[in-house]
Design an enzyme around this catalytic site. Structure first.
Site, mmCIF file in Angstrom:
data_model
loop_
_atom_site.group_PDB
_atom_site.id
_atom_site.type_symbol
_atom_site.label_atom_id
_atom_site.label_comp_id
_atom_site.label_asym_id
_atom_site.label_seq_id
_atom_site.Cartn_x
_atom_site.Cartn_y
_atom_site.Cartn_z
ATOM 1 C CG HIS A 1 -63.902 -53.017 12.334
ATOM 2 N ND1 HIS A 1 -65.145 -52.939 11.722
ATOM 3 C CD2 HIS A 1 -63.929 -52.081 13.323
ATOM 4 C CE1 HIS A 1 -65.880 -52.018 12.320
ATOM 5 N NE2 HIS A 1 -65.156 -51.477 13.292
ATOM 6 C CD GLN B 1 -62.911 -47.690 12.062
ATOM 7 O OE1 GLN B 1 -63.924 -47.816 12.718
ATOM 8 N NE2 GLN B 1 -62.436 -46.498 11.723
ATOM 9 N NE ARG C 1 -67.113 -47.543 10.287
ATOM 10 C CZ ARG C 1 -67.335 -48.289 11.366
ATOM 11 N NH1 ARG C 1 -66.732 -48.004 12.501
ATOM 12 N NH2 ARG C 1 -68.123 -49.353 11.313
ATOM 13 C CB CYS D 1 -61.201 -47.689 14.782
ATOM 14 S SG CYS D 1 -60.895 -48.764 16.204
ATOM 15 N NE ARG E 1 -69.375 -54.187 15.879
ATOM 16 C CZ ARG E 1 -68.787 -53.056 16.268
ATOM 17 N NH1 ARG E 1 -68.750 -52.737 17.549
ATOM 18 N NH2 ARG E 1 -68.236 -52.246 15.387
ATOM 19 C CG ASP F 1 -58.421 -50.709 18.075
ATOM 20 O OD1 ASP F 1 -59.199 -50.055 18.793
ATOM 21 O OD2 ASP F 1 -58.740 -51.802 17.565
HETATM 22 N N1 CP Z 1 -65.107 -48.017 15.408
HETATM 23 C C1 CP Z 1 -66.218 -48.715 15.658
HETATM 24 O O1 CP Z 1 -66.547 -49.694 14.979
HETATM 25 O O2 CP Z 1 -66.963 -48.223 16.681
HETATM 26 P P1 CP Z 1 -68.163 -49.004 17.406
HETATM 27 O O3 CP Z 1 -67.563 -50.230 18.029
HETATM 28 O O4 CP Z 1 -68.694 -48.035 18.411
HETATM 29 O O5 CP Z 1 -69.190 -49.386 16.381
HETATM 30 N N1 NVA Z 2 -60.423 -53.796 18.171
HETATM 31 C C1 NVA Z 2 -61.604 -53.210 18.725
HETATM 32 C C2 NVA Z 2 -62.314 -52.399 17.704
HETATM 33 C C3 NVA Z 2 -63.559 -51.710 18.169
HETATM 34 C C4 NVA Z 2 -64.216 -50.916 17.091
HETATM 35 C C5 NVA Z 2 -62.508 -54.278 19.292
HETATM 36 O O1 NVA Z 2 -62.705 -55.311 18.622
HETATM 37 O O2 NVA Z 2 -63.001 -54.122 20.404
#
Ligand code: CP
Ligand code: NVA
Length: 294
Positions: free
Chosen positions: A127, A130, A282, A254, A100, A217
């Site tokens: 993502h 997701q 997930r 998400c 990430r 989101d």
């Molecule tokens: N939805 C998601 O990716 O959650 P986290 O950011 O907690 O991993």
């Molecule tokens: N759009 C959000 C998703 C988190 C899972 C972010 O990037 O913070």
């Protein structure tokens, strides 16, 4: 060597196969208890995470493998040593890496080294894990994705970009409702992705009509400035808004949710909300992604 970096790198046949495998794992997890025995999954998170971190870690352990999280600061990721040298070193010990990162290009570059399979666990741009697991949730709740009308209300962000890539493949109806200030900033990118089933508007009533799935989101993604919040004040998804959608429409997010900002607390906890099933899926989809890559 295969990687899982973006939905658009795959065709429908490949994604369908991953979803079918995820369903098999979910139905009969015991059958997969040893399938990754003596394999190691590396995990690097340069941003916060609960679901991705836990579901990859636990999911891989349930496949019989071992996972190790390498704290980006502790290894001096891109600081003490170049990203590429770290990945080349890690490839001597581990079999697959989920990362990430704030910079999508770094994830792509690490993939292009082809020294070990790389999974994008979220970047500034996308993502995919997701959205592929949301595909499974939609399939379980509503049936064939091609027959759905999904309405996204909120920001133009990483999750939405992956959703658009999925729509570009499966051509389900997708109405994107975004404030005009956000649309203006991203217009050229969004317009390129348009097709006859992808509509963009700044009016909730127009976008949500006949939708059987409503998604949102956070208004401000990790690493972004909170000043953009002001554009979203009329874009909260709540039970009143859901009344404008099809009867029994599902609500998806998400997570993490910002209760009473992008979604009202009552909707998040209502029977329309499928957010916990989303979180659960997930793990199964990521297990299937890992099996596909290894
Ligand atoms: N939805 C998601 O990716 O959650 P986290 O950011 O907690 O991993
Ligand atoms: N759009 C959000 C998703 C988190 C899972 C972010 O990037 O913070």
């Amino acid at each position: 060597m295969r990687h899982f970096i973006d939905i658009c790198d795959f065709d429908k046949k490949e994604l369908n196969k991953i979803i079918q495998n995820a369903k098999r794992i979910k139905k009969n997890p015991k059958k997969y208890y040893q399938i990754c025995q003596s394999k190691t999954l590396g995990m690097i998170f340069q941003k916060e995470s609960t679901r991705t971190r836990a579901s990859f870690n636990i999911g891989f352990n349930k496949l019989g493998g071992h996972s190790i999280e390498l704290n980006a600061d502790s290894i001096g990721f891109g600081k003490r040593e170049s990203y590429t040298d770290i990945i080349k070193t890690l490839s001597q010990y581990i079999d697959i890496l989920i990362i990430r990162n704030d910079d999508h290009n770094i994830i792509k570059k690490l993939g292009s080294l082809n020294v070990l399979p790389i999974i994008n666990g979220l970047s500034d741009l996308s993502h995919p894990c997701q959205i592929l697991s949301d595909f499974l949730t939609i399939n379980e709740k509503l049936g064939d994705i091609k027959n759905q009308k999904i309405c996204w209300i909120g920001d133009y962000n990483n999750v939405l970009r992956s959703l658009i890539e999925l729509q570009n493949l499966y051509k389900f109806k997708l109405n994107i409702v975004i404030p005009k200030e956000i649309l203006k900033k991203n217009e050229t990118q969004i317009i390129k992705k348009r097709n006859k089933n992808l509509m963009i508007t700044n009016h909730i009533s127009e976008g949500i009509k006949f939708a059987n799935c409503v998604m949102t989101d956070t208004w401000v993604s990790m690493g972004e400035k909170s000043t953009k919040k002001k554009y979203f004040k009329n874009y909260q998804v709540n039970s009143d808004i859901m009344k404008k959608a099809s009867k029994n429409a599902i609500f998806m997010h998400c997570l993490p949710a910002h209760r009473d900002e992008e979604v009202s607390s009552e909707l998040l906890d209502s029977k329309n909300s499928v957010v916990w099933q989303q979180a659960q899926n997930r793990m199964f989809v990521q297990q299937a992604i890992i099996l596909d890559l290894l």
